[in-house]
Design an enzyme around this catalytic site. Structure first.
Site, PDB file in Angstrom:
ATOM      1  N   CYS A  92       2.071  -3.467  15.401  1.00 12.73           N
ATOM      2  CA  CYS A  92       1.967  -3.088  13.986  1.00 12.73           C
ATOM      3  C   CYS A  92       1.243  -4.180  13.202  1.00 12.73           C
ATOM      4  O   CYS A  92       1.584  -5.357  13.314  1.00 12.73           O
ATOM      5  CB  CYS A  92       3.364  -2.871  13.409  1.00 12.73           C
ATOM      6  SG  CYS A  92       3.331  -2.429  11.663  1.00 12.73           S
ATOM      7  N   CYS A 112       6.630  -7.508   6.465  1.00 15.09           N
ATOM      8  CA  CYS A 112       7.776  -7.054   7.250  1.00 15.09           C
ATOM      9  C   CYS A 112       8.202  -8.184   8.174  1.00 15.09           C
ATOM     10  O   CYS A 112       7.372  -8.946   8.657  1.00 15.09           O
ATOM     11  CB  CYS A 112       7.407  -5.826   8.074  1.00 15.09           C
ATOM     12  SG  CYS A 112       8.817  -5.053   8.908  1.00 15.09           S
ATOM     13  N   CYS A 168       3.336   8.531   1.542  1.00 15.38           N
ATOM     14  CA  CYS A 168       3.911   7.502   2.402  1.00 15.38           C
ATOM     15  C   CYS A 168       4.049   6.231   1.567  1.00 15.38           C
ATOM     16  O   CYS A 168       3.047   5.669   1.134  1.00 15.38           O
ATOM     17  CB  CYS A 168       2.980   7.301   3.597  1.00 15.38           C
ATOM     18  SG  CYS A 168       3.506   5.999   4.707  1.00 15.38           S
ATOM     19  N   CYS A 213       7.191  -6.028  15.146  1.00 11.57           N
ATOM     20  CA  CYS A 213       6.847  -5.083  16.213  1.00 11.57           C
ATOM     21  C   CYS A 213       5.438  -5.427  16.719  1.00 11.57           C
ATOM     22  O   CYS A 213       4.521  -5.687  15.936  1.00 11.57           O
ATOM     23  CB  CYS A 213       6.911  -3.645  15.716  1.00 11.57           C
ATOM     24  SG  CYS A 213       8.581  -3.188  15.210  1.00 11.57           S
ATOM     25  N   CYS A 270      -0.969   5.100  10.351  1.00 15.26           N
ATOM     26  CA  CYS A 270       0.274   4.405  10.691  1.00 15.26           C
ATOM     27  C   CYS A 270      -0.019   3.025  11.254  1.00 15.26           C
ATOM     28  O   CYS A 270      -0.836   2.876  12.157  1.00 15.26           O
ATOM     29  CB  CYS A 270       1.037   5.137  11.785  1.00 15.26           C
ATOM     30  SG  CYS A 270       1.424   6.824  11.409  1.00 15.26           S
ATOM     31  N   GLU A 328       0.802  -1.217   0.000  1.00 13.02           N
ATOM     32  CA  GLU A 328       0.000   0.000   0.000  1.00 13.02           C
ATOM     33  C   GLU A 328       0.833   1.263   0.000  1.00 13.02           C
ATOM     34  O   GLU A 328       1.979   1.287   0.434  1.00 13.02           O
ATOM     35  CB  GLU A 328      -0.947  -0.010   1.210  1.00 13.02           C
ATOM     36  CG  GLU A 328      -2.006  -1.084   1.055  1.00 13.02           C
ATOM     37  CD  GLU A 328      -3.068  -1.054   2.131  1.00 13.02           C
ATOM     38  OE1 GLU A 328      -4.244  -1.212   1.790  1.00 13.02           O
ATOM     39  OE2 GLU A 328      -2.731  -0.876   3.313  1.00 13.02           O
TER      40      GLU A 328
HETATM   41  N1  SAH Z   1       9.616  -0.102   9.623  1.00 15.62           N
HETATM   42  C1  SAH Z   1       9.759   1.310   9.741  1.00 15.62           C
HETATM   43  C2  SAH Z   1       8.768   2.122   8.946  1.00 15.62           C
HETATM   44  C3  SAH Z   1       7.313   1.687   8.917  1.00 15.62           C
HETATM   45  S1  SAH Z   1       6.207   2.067  10.202  1.00 15.62           S
HETATM   46  C4  SAH Z   1       9.741   1.709  11.196  1.00 15.62           C
HETATM   47  O1  SAH Z   1       9.519   0.863  12.037  1.00 15.62           O
HETATM   48  O2  SAH Z   1       9.991   2.874  11.491  1.00 15.62           O
HETATM   49  C5  SAH Z   1       5.985   3.780  10.376  1.00 15.62           C
HETATM   50  C6  SAH Z   1       5.656   4.145  11.835  1.00 15.62           C
HETATM   51  O3  SAH Z   1       4.339   3.705  12.255  1.00 15.62           O
HETATM   52  C7  SAH Z   1       6.647   3.517  12.812  1.00 15.62           C
HETATM   53  O4  SAH Z   1       7.048   4.446  13.771  1.00 15.62           O
HETATM   54  C8  SAH Z   1       5.790   2.443  13.442  1.00 15.62           C
HETATM   55  O5  SAH Z   1       6.307   2.048  14.675  1.00 15.62           O
HETATM   56  C9  SAH Z   1       4.453   3.115  13.539  1.00 15.62           C
HETATM   57  N2  SAH Z   1       3.356   2.199  13.789  1.00 15.62           N
HETATM   58  C10 SAH Z   1       3.298   0.883  13.519  1.00 15.62           C
HETATM   59  N3  SAH Z   1       2.115   0.365  13.894  1.00 15.62           N
HETATM   60  C11 SAH Z   1       1.404   1.371  14.420  1.00 15.62           C
HETATM   61  C12 SAH Z   1       0.086   1.469  14.945  1.00 15.62           C
HETATM   62  N4  SAH Z   1      -0.714   0.418  14.989  1.00 15.62           N
HETATM   63  N5  SAH Z   1      -0.338   2.675  15.381  1.00 15.62           N
HETATM   64  C13 SAH Z   1       0.472   3.749  15.295  1.00 15.62           C
HETATM   65  N6  SAH Z   1       1.708   3.723  14.783  1.00 15.62           N
HETATM   66  C14 SAH Z   1       2.180   2.541  14.357  1.00 15.62           C
END
Ligand code: SAH
Length: 370
Positions: A125, A118, A111, A122, A345, A98
């Site tokens: 996410c 991935c 974005c 995390c 995000c 996306e």
């Molecule tokens: N892998 C990279 C970039 C992708 S995520 C990274 O980790 O930075 C972009 C941002 O969204 C990151 O800061 C991530 O931690 C955050 N993010 C992931 N899941 C989220 C969620 N459910 N709610 C809010 N932010 C989230």
């Protein structure tokens, strides 16, 4: 006689300037042809060789034979009530990723994704839940920006709507270093998209060795997903922390700023109710970041099906920010955009593969599930 093997056409969107010059040179043309070609590709957004009228006819014929300008294909497009737009893009059979455009009064942020899925896992996410499928190619990364420019057109003044690009979509960009770095070069190149280095931001969960490599190779803004002030908690939320703990990560960040002559690192911090949002966490963050070239960007958690986390109440987030600011650390709250279309995000593409599965029918679905 051997049957000649047909070489697939080279996608020009995957070639930074030196590689494009080499490609054009290998076809027997002068390097300035590459510059002309880049003008068509990136200044005018033209992808049809026969429309590139100031290129010699022979050269155009050569290009038509061995080159192409191909973006990822749009599978679906959705627009949010707040104007945010999301595209579901195809990465070949049964795979999709996306891209999101966020319009604001003074800028337009695109974005983009760097991987399908991935591997970083995390805890909060939704992309992590689908696991890792594959790296996007340089052409697929650049192709997202090219496609968005084409889809969005220009504003009333004739300017492109995409003014900023953030690698904050699906995937960990530094885990796809080989393809991401050339893509960033094309974004920054004045013959490419010509975006200023402060308007291209790579976001990483904290791959420390690659932060050092990045510092040496390109010049763009860096965002780092911190999410916790201590190793015990960060180990849980961002598992890569077990390999590269906070002290090591911060050292890499300060090195990056020194090396790049940059202004500051943006630290992303997702606000998880009762997990990392207490005043004591804010005070620990102050200890880590005060006096450093750092900004904290507090992201209200965006929920997705099956998650065990909840978003911190707005009052808690505001108090957290105030605590940081009083402690001398710059902090802002990220406005949630596009959450009604799952474009916020951490919400990207969690359900994509399921939808693709439905479309492909049972046989493939069974193959994919095994
Ligand atoms: N892998 C990279 C970039 C992708 S995520 C990274 O980790 O930075 C972009 C941002 O969204 C990151 O800061 C991530 O931690 C955050 N993010 C992931 N899941 C989220 C969620 N459910 N709610 C809010 N932010 C989230």
């Amino acid at each position: 006689m051997e049957t000649p093997v047909a070489t697939p056409p080279t996608n020009l969107l995957g070639l930074p300037r030196p590689e494009l010059e080499a490609f054009v040179g290998a076809l027997g043309n002068k390097p300035f042809r590459a510059r002309q070609l880049m003008g068509w590709l990136y200044k005018r957004g033209e992808g049809r060789f026969d429309a590139m009228t100031d290129l010699a006819r022979d050269f155009r014929a050569q290009l038509a034979e061995c080159a192409e300008v191909r973006t990822p294909q749009i599978m679906r497009e959705t627009t949010s009530a707040d104007g945010t737009r999301k595209w579901l893009l195809s990465a070949g059979v049964a795979q999709a990723f996306e891209m999101v455009f966020i319009p604001e009064a003074d800028r337009g942020t695109l974005c983009i994704s760097s991987q399908v899925g991935c591997a970083l896992d995390c805890a909060f996410c939704s992309t992590a839940q689908q696991g890792f499928n594959r790296n996007l190619t340089t052409a697929e990364i650049v192709g997202q920006v090219w496609l968005a420019n084409r889809e969005l057109g220009v504003d009333e003044q004739g300017h492109r709507r995409v003014t900023n690009v953030v690698l904050m979509g699906m995937g960990e960009p530094l885990a796809n270093f080989r393809n991401v770095v050339p893509a960033i070069r094309i974004l920054l190149d004045d013959l490419g998209f010509d975006i200023s280095r402060r308007r291209v931001t790579l976001s990483t969960s904290g791959l420390v060795p690659q932060i050092y490599r990045l510092a040496a190779e390109v010049n763009c803004a860096l965002a780092v997903s911190l999410h916790a002030p201590d190793d015990a908690l960060r180990d849980e939320l961002v598992p890569i922390n077990r390999r590269h703990p906070i002290a090591e990560l911060l050292e890499a960040c300060w090195h990056y700023i020194d090396e790049q002559n940059g202004r500051s690192i943006t630290f992303e911090y997702v606000m998880l109710d009762g997990v990392n949002d207490q005043p004591a966490h804010a005070r620990e963050l102050v200890k880590l970041l005060r006096g450093r070239p750092a900004k904290l960007n507090l992201i209200p958690f965006n929920p997705f099906p099956g998650t065990r986390f909840r978003r911190s109440p707005m009052a808690v987030i505001a108090r957290f920010r105030d605590e940081l600011i009083q402690g001398g650390v710059m902090a802002t709250i990220r406005r949630t955009r596009g959450d009604d279309i799952d474009a916020a995000c951490g919400q990207l593409a969690g359900q994509v593969n399921d939808r693709v599965r439905v479309r492909l029918g049972d046989k493939l679905a069974a193959a994919m599930a095994s």
